[in-house]
Write a protein that holds these residues in place. Structure first.
Motif, short mmCIF file in Angstrom:
data_model
loop_
_atom_site.label_atom_id
_atom_site.label_comp_id
_atom_site.label_asym_id
_atom_site.label_seq_id
_atom_site.Cartn_x
_atom_site.Cartn_y
_atom_site.Cartn_z
N PRO A 126 66.77 105.78 71.91
CA PRO A 126 67.08 106.87 72.85
C PRO A 126 66.85 108.24 72.22
O PRO A 126 67.05 108.42 71.00
CB PRO A 126 68.57 106.65 73.14
N SER A 217 73.86 103.37 74.48
CA SER A 217 72.70 102.85 75.21
C SER A 217 73.11 101.73 76.17
O SER A 217 72.59 101.63 77.28
CB SER A 217 71.64 102.34 74.23
N ARG A 239 72.05 104.55 78.95
CA ARG A 239 70.62 104.77 79.21
C ARG A 239 70.34 104.96 80.69
O ARG A 239 69.31 105.50 81.08
CB ARG A 239 69.80 103.59 78.67
#
Length: 244
Positions: A126, A217, A239
Motif C-alpha cells: 500500500p 490493509s 485497502r
C-alpha cells in the motif's frame, strides 16, 4: 468470493455437499488474458478456484492471472514442526499446482517468504503517503516487522512489545522514538481482534499524541470496531477505504 473477468462465479452445490464449477459462457467470460479475483471468505473456495482453473486450461488454454487481495494463511508462516503454525507452506504447494501465469498478492504478512514460496508471484504494497497527507498525520508502526515491511526509515516511530521476563507474556508496549503533540496514523497489514492497536493508541495518547487513526490493509475486526473506538482510534481505513 471468486470472479472471472469481473463476473461472479457461482458453483453448483450438490446434495452430498460437493461442488461443480461449469457452464462458462465464452462470450461473456473469456479473453486472451483471463483474470480471476479471489476475495477469500472460506477454505471451500479453493476447490472452486481449482475447478475454474482446470476448466479454463482444458477447454480454452488461455493465460490466467490470479489476484489475491488477501493471502490466506499468510500469518501461518513459521517453520514446519509440531509446535508452530505452518499452513502457508502446504497452501503454496497447492496453489502452485494450479499453474497460474501470474499471482498478484496485496500486502502479504511476510513478503520475502511469499515471493519464495509462490510461483510467478507479484506483491503490491500500500501507498499510505496520500492518506498521511490527507489526515495531516505522522506514521507509527506497531513493531519492527511493520517498519521493515513498509520500508520505513529506521528512525520511524515504532512500538515494541514488553514481555514478562519469566513467562514471556506480553504485558504492554513501549514507544521507540519521541511522540510529538500531533495526530498519528498506525500502519500495519492486518487487524484481527485489535489488541495491539488498542495498546499502541493508549501509549501514544499517554505520550502526548492529540489524535490516533489506523490503517490496515486487511481488516478482519473479529471483535468489532467498538474496542478500537473506545481506545480513542478516531478513523479506521483498509485497502477498501474508510471503515464506518
Amino acid at each position: 468470493m471468486i470472479n472471472l473477468n469481473g463476473h461472479i462465479i457461482t458453483p453448483t452445490i450438490f446434495p452430498d455437499k460437493t461442488s461443480q464449477v461449469w457452464k462458462l459462457d465464452p462470450k461473456h467470460f473469456l479473453s486472451d488474458n483471463n483474470v480471476i479475483t479471489w476475495e477469500f471468505t472460506n477454505e471451500a473456495e479453493f476447490i472452486h478456484l481449482a475447478q475454474l482453473k482446470a476448466l479454463l486450461d482444458l477447454n480454452y488454454g488461455l493465460n490466467t492471472t490470479l489476484e489475491l487481495p488477501y493471502l490466506p494463511y499468510a500469518r501461518q508462516d513459521k517453520a514446519i514442526n509440531n509446535e508452530s503454525t505452518f499452513a502457508l507452506y502446504p497452501f503454496a504447494l497447492l496453489l502452485n499446482s494450479l499453474g497460474f501465469t501470474k499471482v498478484c498478492v496485496f500486502d502479504p504478512h511476510n513478503t520475502e517468504l511469499t515471493q519464495r514460496l509462490i510461483n510467478n508471484v507479484e506483491t503490491e504494497m500500500p501507498d499510505t503517503k496520500p492518506l498521511l497527507k490527507k489526515l495531516g498525520t505522522l506514521p507509527v508502526y506497531p513493531d519492527l516487522g511493520a517498519v521493515k515491511r513498509y520500508d520505513a526509515p529506521t528512525s520511524a516511530l515504532r512500538c515494541e512489545k514488553v514481555r514478562e521476563p519469566l513467562t514471556g507474556a506480553i504485558t504492554g508496549l513501549k514507544v521507540i522514538g519521541k511522540v510529538q503533540k500531533k495526530p498519528y496514523l498506525i500502519i500495519d497489514d492486518l487487524c484481527d481482534g485489535g489488541r495491539t492497536f488498542i495498546e499502541v493508541a493508549k501509549v501514544l495518547y499517554q505520550k502526548g499524541a492529540i489524535e490516533v487513526h489506523l490503517y490496515v490493509s486487511h481488516g478482519i475486526f473479529s471483535k468489532g470496531l467498538e474496542p478500537l473506538r473506545e481506545a480513542g482510534i478516531k478513523r479506521i481505513f483498509t485497502r477498501k477505504g474508510e471503515v464506518l
